[in-house]
Design a protein around this motif. Structure first.
Motif, mmCIF file in Angstrom:
data_model
loop_
_atom_site.group_PDB
_atom_site.id
_atom_site.type_symbol
_atom_site.label_atom_id
_atom_site.label_comp_id
_atom_site.label_asym_id
_atom_site.label_seq_id
_atom_site.Cartn_x
_atom_site.Cartn_y
_atom_site.Cartn_z
ATOM 1 N N TYR A 52 22.144 -1.578 -32.033
ATOM 2 C CA TYR A 52 22.437 -1.812 -30.625
ATOM 3 C C TYR A 52 22.229 -0.516 -29.852
ATOM 4 C CZ TYR A 52 24.785 -5.806 -32.757
ATOM 5 O OH TYR A 52 25.072 -6.919 -33.498
ATOM 6 N N ASP A 57 24.107 -3.960 -24.448
ATOM 7 C CA ASP A 57 23.078 -4.509 -25.330
ATOM 8 C C ASP A 57 23.693 -5.232 -26.516
ATOM 9 O OD1 ASP A 57 20.282 -4.749 -26.281
ATOM 10 O OD2 ASP A 57 20.976 -3.421 -27.876
ATOM 11 N N ARG A 60 24.863 -8.647 -25.379
ATOM 12 C CA ARG A 60 23.725 -9.546 -25.143
ATOM 13 C C ARG A 60 23.118 -10.030 -26.453
ATOM 14 N NH1 ARG A 60 22.761 -5.802 -20.949
ATOM 15 N NH2 ARG A 60 21.379 -4.593 -22.306
ATOM 16 N N ARG A 64 23.051 -13.818 -27.819
ATOM 17 C CA ARG A 64 21.747 -14.479 -27.921
ATOM 18 C C ARG A 64 21.450 -14.953 -29.339
ATOM 19 N NH1 ARG A 64 19.018 -10.734 -25.742
ATOM 20 N NH2 ARG A 64 18.173 -9.717 -27.606
#
Length: 226
Positions: A52, A57, A60, A64
């Protein structure tokens, strides 16, 4: 059952109910951050394609690739551990403090040693749950594909056993963390609370209540990652 035994049982029950309910709410709110913290701690290096780049980030990527429930991986072990953890922390502190009362120690030293003892006892109870929790949090598969809490615990026991290479891996570090934290926390809290004036308008010093104690404990535990 004697009157003393009933009093001891009532005290333990209060710690279980109050500590467990407060801990459950805390875990549900803070567990996503604990998952992210664990991922950052175990990632190899910046060149790893799965690493990461930042806090945003990490949120996310987890959302995801693993879905919303990815933030709640490994939540069952801390929930199962929270009630005995809170009960052990405060109940054993009071018992150690009573035992140390028979020795000619200063209050500051008594509180610190009792806190150290409660932290070491707490660590022994909590460590197996920590091992399972971290293993589940490190799993990057979707929530539906990862093993169950009980299944993963069985895998650890089958491969590595119950000792320091298996379900109690990292016990030394956990003992150090909880022991040092509780020693400082209880020593600081109980020695400082009597010298802090809160309300001067009425000409008296208002002492922290038990609710203040529980709130302070939760805040300190979150700050220390405990």
């Amino acid at each position: 059952m004697s009157k003393a035994d009933r009093g001891l049982l009532r005290e333990a029950s209060q710690q279980v109910v109050a500590g467990g309910s407060a801990g459950l709410i805390e875990i549900c709110l803070m567990h996503p951050l604990d998952v992210v913290k664990t991922r950052f701690q175990i990632q190899r290096c910046a060149t790893d394609p799965n690493s990461y780049k930042s806090l945003g980030d990490s949120f996310r990527m987890i959302f995801r690739t693993e879905g919303l429930f990815g933030f709640y991986k490994g939540i069952l072990p801390p929930i199962l551990a929270e009630t005995p953890k809170r009960a052990v922390k405060f109940f054993t502190f009071e018992q150690y403090k009573k035992l140390l009362g028979y020795m000619s120690l200063s209050p500051a030293l008594t509180f610190a040693i009792a806190g150290l003892g409660s932290g070491l006892t707490e660590a022994i109870v909590v460590n197996p749950f920590e091992v399972v929790k971290v293993g589940l949090q490190a799993n990057r598969n979707t929530f539906a594909e990862q093993p169950s809490t009980l299944g993963y615990a069985r895998q650890i026991i089958k491969k590595e056993g119950l000792g320091l290479r298996g379900l109690n891996k990292g016990l030394t570090a956990t003992l150090g963390r909880h022991g040092a934290f509780n020693m400082v926390y209880f020593g600081f809290y109980h020695n400082v609370k009597n010298i802090i004036p809160v309300n001067k308008d009425f000409g008296f010093v208002q002492r922290p209540t038990s609710q203040d104690h529980e709130t302070w404990t939760r805040w300190c535990s979150d700050a220390a990652g405990i």
